[in-house]
Design a protein around this motif. Structure first.
Motif, PDB file in Angstrom:
ATOM      1  N   ALA A  80     -52.516  20.448 -55.923  1.00 23.14           N
ATOM      2  CA  ALA A  80     -53.775  21.555 -55.982  1.00 23.14           C
ATOM      3  C   ALA A  80     -53.346  22.911 -55.342  1.00 23.14           C
ATOM      4  CB  ALA A  80     -54.776  21.646 -54.674  1.00 23.14           C
ATOM      5  N   GLU A  81     -52.042  23.151 -54.883  1.00 23.23           N
ATOM      6  CA  GLU A  81     -52.032  24.643 -54.922  1.00 23.23           C
ATOM      7  C   GLU A  81     -49.522  23.885 -55.538  1.00 23.23           C
ATOM      8  OE1 GLU A  81     -52.607  26.445 -51.457  1.00 23.23           O
ATOM      9  OE2 GLU A  81     -54.791  26.399 -51.605  1.00 23.23           O
ATOM     10  N   PRO A  82     -49.292  24.388 -56.286  1.00 25.00           N
ATOM     11  CA  PRO A  82     -48.336  23.922 -57.257  1.00 25.00           C
ATOM     12  C   PRO A  82     -47.055  25.187 -56.540  1.00 25.00           C
ATOM     13  CG  PRO A  82     -49.731  24.559 -59.519  1.00 25.00           C
ATOM     14  CD  PRO A  82     -50.148  24.822 -57.894  1.00 25.00           C
ATOM     15  N   ILE A  83     -45.863  24.655 -56.037  1.00 24.94           N
ATOM     16  CA  ILE A  83     -45.339  25.330 -55.891  1.00 24.94           C
ATOM     17  C   ILE A  83     -43.917  24.876 -56.421  1.00 24.94           C
ATOM     18  CG2 ILE A  83     -43.450  26.014 -54.009  1.00 24.94           C
ATOM     19  CD1 ILE A  83     -45.418  25.295 -52.106  1.00 24.94           C
ATOM     20  N   PHE A  84     -43.347  25.991 -57.447  1.00 21.05           N
ATOM     21  CA  PHE A  84     -41.932  25.299 -57.620  1.00 21.05           C
ATOM     22  C   PHE A  84     -40.801  26.189 -57.823  1.00 21.05           C
ATOM     23  CE2 PHE A  84     -45.946  25.127 -61.330  1.00 21.05           C
ATOM     24  CZ  PHE A  84     -45.311  23.153 -60.614  1.00 21.05           C
ATOM     25  N   PRO A  85     -39.427  25.827 -57.835  1.00 26.53           N
ATOM     26  CA  PRO A  85     -38.208  26.334 -57.633  1.00 26.53           C
ATOM     27  C   PRO A  85     -38.209  27.886 -58.466  1.00 26.53           C
ATOM     28  CG  PRO A  85     -38.031  24.179 -58.452  1.00 26.53           C
ATOM     29  CD  PRO A  85     -39.038  24.247 -58.460  1.00 26.53           C
ATOM     30  N   GLU A  86     -38.741  28.710 -57.892  1.00 33.08           N
ATOM     31  CA  GLU A  86     -38.279  30.114 -58.283  1.00 33.08           C
ATOM     32  C   GLU A  86     -37.549  30.473 -59.789  1.00 33.08           C
ATOM     33  OE1 GLU A  86     -40.012  33.429 -55.931  1.00 33.08           O
ATOM     34  OE2 GLU A  86     -41.547  32.017 -55.466  1.00 33.08           O
ATOM     35  N   LEU A  88     -36.210  29.047 -62.381  1.00 39.30           N
ATOM     36  CA  LEU A  88     -36.264  28.070 -63.441  1.00 39.30           C
ATOM     37  C   LEU A  88     -37.531  29.043 -64.166  1.00 39.30           C
ATOM     38  CD1 LEU A  88     -36.317  24.065 -61.861  1.00 39.30           C
ATOM     39  CD2 LEU A  88     -34.799  26.069 -62.848  1.00 39.30           C
ATOM     40  N   THR A  89     -37.135  29.183 -64.870  1.00 36.88           N
ATOM     41  CA  THR A  89     -38.582  29.359 -65.781  1.00 36.88           C
ATOM     42  C   THR A  89     -39.447  28.044 -66.439  1.00 36.88           C
ATOM     43  OG1 THR A  89     -37.430  28.798 -67.887  1.00 36.88           O
ATOM     44  CG2 THR A  89     -36.761  30.932 -67.288  1.00 36.88           C
ATOM     45  N   GLY A  90     -40.813  28.249 -67.079  1.00 31.53           N
ATOM     46  CA  GLY A  90     -41.662  26.933 -67.215  1.00 31.53           C
ATOM     47  C   GLY A  90     -40.955  25.709 -68.570  1.00 31.53           C
ATOM     48  N   GLN A  91     -40.318  27.024 -68.834  1.00 32.47           N
ATOM     49  CA  GLN A  91     -39.613  26.044 -70.681  1.00 32.47           C
ATOM     50  C   GLN A  91     -38.892  25.012 -69.123  1.00 32.47           C
ATOM     51  OE1 GLN A  91     -40.764  26.622 -73.682  1.00 32.47           O
ATOM     52  NE2 GLN A  91     -39.321  24.567 -74.081  1.00 32.47           N
ATOM     53  N   GLU A  92     -37.851  25.718 -68.331  1.00 34.53           N
ATOM     54  CA  GLU A  92     -37.248  24.396 -68.222  1.00 34.53           C
ATOM     55  C   GLU A  92     -37.951  23.410 -66.747  1.00 34.53           C
ATOM     56  OE1 GLU A  92     -33.559  27.653 -67.669  1.00 34.53           O
ATOM     57  OE2 GLU A  92     -35.114  27.712 -66.178  1.00 34.53           O
ATOM     58  N   MET A  93     -38.655  23.619 -66.410  1.00 35.38           N
ATOM     59  CA  MET A  93     -39.571  22.976 -65.860  1.00 35.38           C
ATOM     60  C   MET A  93     -40.451  22.252 -66.643  1.00 35.38           C
ATOM     61  SD  MET A  93     -39.550  23.147 -62.751  1.00 35.38           S
ATOM     62  CE  MET A  93     -40.982  21.786 -62.458  1.00 35.38           C
ATOM     63  N   VAL A  94     -40.278  22.659 -67.861  1.00 35.86           N
ATOM     64  CA  VAL A  94     -40.797  21.400 -68.931  1.00 35.86           C
ATOM     65  C   VAL A  94     -39.897  20.389 -69.520  1.00 35.86           C
ATOM     66  CG1 VAL A  94     -42.476  20.802 -71.054  1.00 35.86           C
ATOM     67  CG2 VAL A  94     -42.685  22.779 -69.434  1.00 35.86           C
ATOM     68  N   LEU A 133     -49.271  29.608 -62.713  1.00 34.83           N
ATOM     69  CA  LEU A 133     -48.790  27.906 -62.153  1.00 34.83           C
ATOM     70  C   LEU A 133     -49.530  26.998 -62.611  1.00 34.83           C
ATOM     71  CD1 LEU A 133     -47.508  30.219 -58.878  1.00 34.83           C
ATOM     72  CD2 LEU A 133     -46.044  29.089 -60.443  1.00 34.83           C
ATOM     73  N   LYS A 134     -50.773  27.130 -62.174  1.00 38.67           N
ATOM     74  CA  LYS A 134     -51.945  26.380 -62.443  1.00 38.67           C
ATOM     75  C   LYS A 134     -51.693  25.519 -63.170  1.00 38.67           C
ATOM     76  CE  LYS A 134     -55.333  23.757 -59.846  1.00 38.67           C
ATOM     77  NZ  LYS A 134     -54.599  23.074 -58.659  1.00 38.67           N
ATOM     78  N   LYS A 135     -51.722  26.034 -64.719  1.00 37.34           N
ATOM     79  CA  LYS A 135     -52.121  25.756 -65.807  1.00 37.34           C
ATOM     80  C   LYS A 135     -50.025  25.013 -66.098  1.00 37.34           C
ATOM     81  CE  LYS A 135     -53.422  29.721 -68.114  1.00 37.34           C
ATOM     82  NZ  LYS A 135     -53.953  30.466 -69.254  1.00 37.34           N
ATOM     83  N   LEU A 136     -49.015  25.371 -66.113  1.00 35.55           N
ATOM     84  CA  LEU A 136     -47.514  24.771 -65.778  1.00 35.55           C
ATOM     85  C   LEU A 136     -48.082  23.737 -65.695  1.00 35.55           C
ATOM     86  CD1 LEU A 136     -44.990  24.498 -66.728  1.00 35.55           C
ATOM     87  CD2 LEU A 136     -44.379  25.909 -64.292  1.00 35.55           C
ATOM     88  N   SER A 137     -49.036  23.730 -63.936  1.00 38.41           N
ATOM     89  CA  SER A 137     -48.762  21.807 -63.581  1.00 38.41           C
ATOM     90  C   SER A 137     -49.072  20.996 -63.531  1.00 38.41           C
ATOM     91  CB  SER A 137     -48.704  22.410 -61.606  1.00 38.41           C
ATOM     92  OG  SER A 137     -50.551  22.259 -61.662  1.00 38.41           O
ATOM     93  N   PHE A 142     -49.510  16.093 -67.633  1.00 35.19           N
ATOM     94  CA  PHE A 142     -50.180  15.713 -68.793  1.00 35.19           C
ATOM     95  C   PHE A 142     -48.953  15.050 -69.960  1.00 35.19           C
ATOM     96  CE2 PHE A 142     -54.800  15.908 -69.455  1.00 35.19           C
ATOM     97  CZ  PHE A 142     -55.179  16.251 -69.124  1.00 35.19           C
ATOM     98  N   MET A 143     -47.688  14.909 -69.361  1.00 31.19           N
ATOM     99  CA  MET A 143     -45.949  15.339 -69.772  1.00 31.19           C
ATOM    100  C   MET A 143     -45.346  13.668 -70.141  1.00 31.19           C
ATOM    101  SD  MET A 143     -44.469  17.003 -71.346  1.00 31.19           S
ATOM    102  CE  MET A 143     -45.756  17.286 -72.654  1.00 31.19           C
ATOM    103  N   GLY A 144     -45.562  13.225 -71.564  1.00 31.79           N
ATOM    104  CA  GLY A 144     -45.170  11.152 -71.327  1.00 31.79           C
ATOM    105  C   GLY A 144     -47.028  10.921 -71.599  1.00 31.79           C
ATOM    106  N   SER A 145     -46.847   9.252 -71.325  1.00 34.21           N
ATOM    107  CA  SER A 145     -47.468   8.530 -71.838  1.00 34.21           C
ATOM    108  C   SER A 145     -48.007   8.104 -70.289  1.00 34.21           C
ATOM    109  CB  SER A 145     -47.060   7.774 -72.497  1.00 34.21           C
ATOM    110  OG  SER A 145     -46.620   8.069 -73.530  1.00 34.21           O
ATOM    111  N   PRO A 146     -48.328   8.427 -69.507  1.00 37.59           N
ATOM    112  CA  PRO A 146     -49.148   8.526 -68.205  1.00 37.59           C
ATOM    113  C   PRO A 146     -50.161   7.216 -68.137  1.00 37.59           C
ATOM    114  CG  PRO A 146     -49.530  10.205 -68.474  1.00 37.59           C
ATOM    115  CD  PRO A 146     -48.735   9.960 -69.562  1.00 37.59           C
ATOM    116  N   GLN A 147     -50.083   6.281 -67.425  1.00 40.37           N
ATOM    117  CA  GLN A 147     -51.621   5.317 -68.062  1.00 40.37           C
ATOM    118  C   GLN A 147     -52.584   5.788 -66.508  1.00 40.37           C
ATOM    119  OE1 GLN A 147     -50.491   0.925 -66.499  1.00 40.37           O
ATOM    120  NE2 GLN A 147     -52.528   0.928 -65.588  1.00 40.37           N
TER     121      GLN A 147
END
Ligand SMILES: Nc1ncnc2c1ncn2[C@@H]1O[C@H](COP(=O)(O)OP(=O)(O)OP(=O)(O)O)[C@@H](O)[C@H]1O
Length: 211
Positions: A80-86, A88-94, A133-137, A142-147
């Motif tokens: 709901a309220e994502p937190i990422f290591p500050e 890193l860039t969005g690209q690195e998270m992706v 941040l929300k859009k990045l999360s 949606f990455m990969g092939s989740p069931q």
């Protein structure tokens, strides 16, 4: 699609949620419930982020605890309220998520472009607004092939244009890849194709289904 058996989650001796036995068929589910009823607890348990008693498994019998790596590749989660290591860039998270989830090369491009994130994705996450941040999360989920994709309050924070894009992603992923969804939201899913989502209600410390 998703199976629970003797599921219990307690916090310091307080029983927050209990599901004796339940199987969810494939589909898109709208997870409803009052504040504090246990929606986030349920999603975090299904995502394998918190400990619990009992069993959660995906069809055909991929047990979260016993086949943890295989299970986690198939279940994605956006908080709901994502937190990422500050730092890193969005690209690195992706890239991190794409590798972990075994995504096809370049899979993220469609998501980044349709959400119009290309102009800031190479900036450190520390510079992002809450909507960015929300859009990045959401992209990461949606990455990969989740069931199964679990989205906790996906409708909050993002602007109305992005919301329409998200609805489109969900419908496409479900129709083309057969991906199932659990969407926890206090707001109704205001899209024609999602208005028929099956309702799951968290109340009295358990999960009730109408299907
Ligand atoms: N880390 C924690 N430690 C102790 N109790 C917790 C913890 N996380 C959640 N709880 C408790 O578990 C219950 C369910 O909380 P949860 O966050 O799952 O509710 P929710 O349905 O997602 O609520 P909301 O709609 O307000 O986001 C609440 O009583 C809450 O106080």
């Amino acid at each position: 699609m998703l199976h629970f058996e003797k599921f219990q989650k307690s916090y310091s001796g307080y029983l927050a949620l209990e599901i004796e036995k339940l199987t969810l068929r494939p589909g898109i589910y709208w997870l409803k419930g009052a504040n504090g009823s246990g929606k986030s607890t349920l999603l975090k348990a299904i995502a394998g982020l918190i400990s619990f008693e009992g069993k959660i498994s995906l069809s055909p019998d991929i047990d979260l605890k016993k086949q943890s790596v295989a299970y986690r590749k198939l279940v994605n989660f956006a908080e709901a309220e994502p937190i990422f290591p500050e730092f890193l860039t969005g690209q690195e998270m992706v890239q991190l998520f794409a590798t972990a989830k075994g995504a096809l090369a370049g899979q993220e491009q469609y998501y980044l472009e349709s959400m119009q994130m290309q102009h800031y994705i190479r900036q450190p996450v520390s510079t992002y607004s809450s909507g960015m941040l929300k859009k990045l999360s959401l992209v990461l989920a949606f990455m990969g092939s989740p069931q199964l994709i679990l989205l906790d309050e996906p409708l909050i924070t993002i602007d109305s244009e992005s919301l329409q894009v998200l609805y489109q992603w969900i419908i496409e992923k479900h129709q083309k890849a057969g991906t199932n969804f659990l969407l926890a939201s206090h707001q109704a899913l205001e899209h024609e194709s999602l208005s028929k989502a099956q309702v799951l209600q968290v109340e009295n410390r358990t999960l009730k289904t109408s299907c």
